[in-house]
Motif scaffolding. Structure first.
Motif, PDB file in Angstrom:
ATOM      1  N   ALA A   1       9.819  -5.404   2.314  1.00 38.44           N
ATOM      2  CA  ALA A   1       8.635  -4.856   2.974  1.00 38.44           C
ATOM      3  C   ALA A   1       7.364  -5.552   2.479  1.00 38.44           C
ATOM      4  CB  ALA A   1       8.547  -3.352   2.722  1.00 38.44           C
ATOM      5  N   GLU A   2       7.322  -5.856   1.185  1.00 38.52           N
ATOM      6  CA  GLU A   2       6.147  -6.528   0.627  1.00 38.52           C
ATOM      7  C   GLU A   2       6.058  -7.973   1.123  1.00 38.52           C
ATOM      8  OE1 GLU A   2       5.732  -4.144  -3.611  1.00 38.52           O
ATOM      9  OE2 GLU A   2       7.092  -5.863  -3.447  1.00 38.52           O
ATOM     10  N   ARG A   3       7.208  -8.593   1.333  1.00 39.80           N
ATOM     11  CA  ARG A   3       7.194  -9.947   1.905  1.00 39.80           C
ATOM     12  C   ARG A   3       6.587  -9.929   3.305  1.00 39.80           C
ATOM     13  NH1 ARG A   3      13.447 -11.623   0.573  1.00 39.80           N
ATOM     14  NH2 ARG A   3      13.297 -11.505  -1.739  1.00 39.80           N
TER      15      ARG A   3
ATOM     16  N   LEU B   1       1.333   0.488   1.427  1.00 40.63           N
ATOM     17  CA  LEU B   1       2.291  -0.594   1.181  1.00 40.63           C
ATOM     18  C   LEU B   1       1.568  -1.938   1.145  1.00 40.63           C
ATOM     19  CD1 LEU B   1       5.108  -1.918   1.024  1.00 40.63           C
ATOM     20  CD2 LEU B   1       5.202  -1.773   3.534  1.00 40.63           C
ATOM     21  N   ALA B   2       0.632  -2.118   2.074  1.00 47.32           N
ATOM     22  CA  ALA B   2      -0.118  -3.371   2.103  1.00 47.32           C
ATOM     23  C   ALA B   2      -0.917  -3.558   0.822  1.00 47.32           C
ATOM     24  CB  ALA B   2      -1.046  -3.388   3.314  1.00 47.32           C
ATOM     25  N   ALA B   3      -1.557  -2.504   0.343  1.00 47.62           N
ATOM     26  CA  ALA B   3      -2.338  -2.591  -0.898  1.00 47.62           C
ATOM     27  C   ALA B   3      -1.446  -2.948  -2.076  1.00 47.62           C
ATOM     28  CB  ALA B   3      -3.056  -1.272  -1.149  1.00 47.62           C
ATOM     29  N   THR B   4      -0.272  -2.325  -2.143  1.00 44.97           N
ATOM     30  CA  THR B   4       0.659  -2.600  -3.242  1.00 44.97           C
ATOM     31  C   THR B   4       1.149  -4.038  -3.201  1.00 44.97           C
ATOM     32  OG1 THR B   4       1.396  -0.294  -3.232  1.00 44.97           O
ATOM     33  CG2 THR B   4       2.821  -1.898  -4.322  1.00 44.97           C
ATOM     34  N   ALA B   5       1.496  -4.518  -2.007  1.00 46.15           N
ATOM     35  CA  ALA B   5       2.010  -5.886  -1.869  1.00 46.15           C
ATOM     36  C   ALA B   5       0.947  -6.920  -2.217  1.00 46.15           C
ATOM     37  CB  ALA B   5       2.519  -6.102  -0.445  1.00 46.15           C
TER      38      ALA B   5
ATOM     39  N   ALA C   1       1.359  -9.529  -5.313  1.00 42.88           N
ATOM     40  CA  ALA C   1       1.371 -10.965  -5.038  1.00 42.88           C
ATOM     41  C   ALA C   1       0.206 -11.671  -5.735  1.00 42.88           C
ATOM     42  CB  ALA C   1       1.301 -11.203  -3.525  1.00 42.88           C
ATOM     43  N   ALA C   2      -0.975 -11.059  -5.692  1.00 43.24           N
ATOM     44  CA  ALA C   2      -2.146 -11.668  -6.327  1.00 43.24           C
ATOM     45  C   ALA C   2      -1.985 -11.717  -7.843  1.00 43.24           C
ATOM     46  CB  ALA C   2      -3.404 -10.887  -5.953  1.00 43.24           C
ATOM     47  N   LEU C   3      -1.451 -10.651  -8.426  1.00 41.96           N
ATOM     48  CA  LEU C   3      -1.241 -10.624  -9.872  1.00 41.96           C
ATOM     49  C   LEU C   3      -0.219 -11.668 -10.291  1.00 41.96           C
ATOM     50  CD1 LEU C   3      -1.727  -9.317 -12.618  1.00 41.96           C
ATOM     51  CD2 LEU C   3       0.069  -7.653 -12.077  1.00 41.96           C
ATOM     52  N   ALA C   4       0.847 -11.797  -9.517  1.00 33.60           N
ATOM     53  CA  ALA C   4       1.861 -12.791  -9.842  1.00 33.60           C
ATOM     54  C   ALA C   4       1.301 -14.207  -9.753  1.00 33.60           C
ATOM     55  CB  ALA C   4       3.054 -12.631  -8.893  1.00 33.60           C
TER      56      ALA C   4
ATOM     57  N   ALA D   1     -10.169  -1.246  -0.803  1.00 36.11           N
ATOM     58  CA  ALA D   1     -10.510  -1.099   0.611  1.00 36.11           C
ATOM     59  C   ALA D   1      -9.284  -0.729   1.441  1.00 36.11           C
ATOM     60  CB  ALA D   1     -11.126  -2.393   1.133  1.00 36.11           C
ATOM     61  N   LEU D   2      -8.109  -1.263   1.069  1.00 38.40           N
ATOM     62  CA  LEU D   2      -6.882  -0.937   1.806  1.00 38.40           C
ATOM     63  C   LEU D   2      -6.446   0.502   1.581  1.00 38.40           C
ATOM     64  CD1 LEU D   2      -4.776  -4.196   1.333  1.00 38.40           C
ATOM     65  CD2 LEU D   2      -5.647  -3.272   3.495  1.00 38.40           C
ATOM     66  N   LEU D   3      -6.873   1.089   0.480  1.00 37.95           N
ATOM     67  CA  LEU D   3      -6.528   2.484   0.205  1.00 37.95           C
ATOM     68  C   LEU D   3      -7.474   3.454   0.901  1.00 37.95           C
ATOM     69  CD1 LEU D   3      -5.625   2.205  -3.586  1.00 37.95           C
ATOM     70  CD2 LEU D   3      -4.068   2.329  -1.626  1.00 37.95           C
ATOM     71  N   ARG D   4      -8.495   2.921   1.540  1.00 38.98           N
ATOM     72  CA  ARG D   4      -9.408   3.758   2.331  1.00 38.98           C
ATOM     73  C   ARG D   4      -9.033   3.659   3.810  1.00 38.98           C
ATOM     74  NH1 ARG D   4     -13.507   1.227  -1.082  1.00 38.98           N
ATOM     75  NH2 ARG D   4     -14.060  -0.086   0.696  1.00 38.98           N
TER      76      ARG D   4
END
Length: 315
Positions: A161-163, A223-227, A231-234, A262-265
């Motif tokens: 899903a994150e991909r 889900l988008a915020a988590t992904a 990805a950015a942290l990695a 912003a994605l969590l809003r």
């Protein structure tokens, strides 16, 4: 000629205030509209600056059209030749700087495409065998369509899903031709130092635009915020960092915490309150006036030279 310089100077000074107003305007708009406002302001302010400088550079030429020899124009208006020479030098410097930015843009694209020689193609996706987690949108190049480049290291870190979020994010960059907007701001920054502040603002809103597109595609903002965060942290902890400034827009570009927040809003919408709409209109009008001032002042400079020439002939 003192009046002529006074006509031109506002066009060279106003972009400082206009750039700040544009950034404020962008903060009030959804990402797509914010990108449009920032890019349009960069183009208009660049055009106004160049127009003012060209007008000043052509003052001796305008005087010659009025049948005033250069020697006499320099004697009557001592600042004519130095001001025109300075304007010409600045225009030459701007041309060189803009050409270098364009060349750097093309060079990054060429190197990025060359680095995908051993990639496995799957539709619009290029999977590069590399343990470092990276992903970016690779624009079209010499007849080859744009591709999403992802390393095997990034694919291992993210779930299915994150991909989907990651791929949706990078595909949004390709669909929107975001690299061209970024290049526009980069060249504008080469023309006037005040416009340098538009580049990071545009990068942020381009990433926000892609984030929102990905969230819409998967139908789950959390889900988008988590992904995006994973990805950015990695990518930020990878040993080797690709050259993503310019035409390559990567998932880790810009201030990631603000993007995740912003994605969590709720989904951003156009201003609805009368007060916010009034602020948007006022800011847009101020930026437009500052941008068009260069053209207006260049025309006013032409009229001033004609009037001064008539007065000189009459004397």
């Amino acid at each position: 000629m003192t009046l002529a310089l006074a006509l031109v100077m506002p066009a060279l000074v106003l972009p400082w205030g206009a750039a700040a107003a544009t950034r404020r305007l962008a903060s009030l708009l959804p990402p797509r509209e914010a990108c449009a406002a920032l890019t349009a302001a960069a183009v208009l302010l660049t055009g106004g600056t160049v127009a003012a400088l060209i007008g000043l550079f052509h003052v001796p030429f305008l005087a010659s059209l009025e049948q005033i020899p250069l020697a006499r124009a320099a004697a009557e208006w001592p600042a004519t030749v130095p001001a025109a020479a300075a304007a010409g030098a600045v225009l030459a410097l701007q041309t060189v700087r803009a050409a270098r930015r364009w060349y750097a843009h093309r060079s990054v694209l060429a190197r990025a495409w060359a680095s995908t020689g051993d990639a496995v193609s799957d539709g619009d996706l290029l999977v590069v065998p590399d343990g470092d987690p990276h992903a970016f949108a690779l624009p079209a190049w010499r007849g080859r369509a744009g591709r999403v480049v992802v390393t095997t290291g990034m694919l291992r870190i993210l779930g299915p899903a994150e991909r989907a979020v990651l791929l949706g994010h990078e595909r949004a960059h390709l669909r929107g031709r975001h690299h061209l907007l970024s290049l526009t701001a980069d060249i504008a920054a080469a023309v006037h130092p005040a416009l340098r502040s538009l580049r990071p603002a545009l990068d942020f809103h381009l990433e926000r635009w892609a984030d929102e597109s990905a969230a819409t595609a998967v139908g789950n903002r959390r889900l988008a915020a988590t992904a995006i965060a994973r990805a950015a942290l990695a990518a930020s902890t990878a040993e080797r960092q690709p050259e993503t400034r310019g035409p390559l827009l990567a998932v880790g570009t810009g201030p990631v915490p603000q993007r995740v927040e912003a994605l969590l809003r709720p989904v951003p919408v156009r201003p609805r309150s009368h007060r916010t709409r009034a602020a948007v209109v006022a800011l847009a009008a101020a930026v437009s006036a500052a941008a068009l001032s260069g053209l207006a002042l260049a025309y006013g400079l032409h009229e001033y030279v004609e009037l001064a020439a008539r007065a000189l002939h009459a004397g």
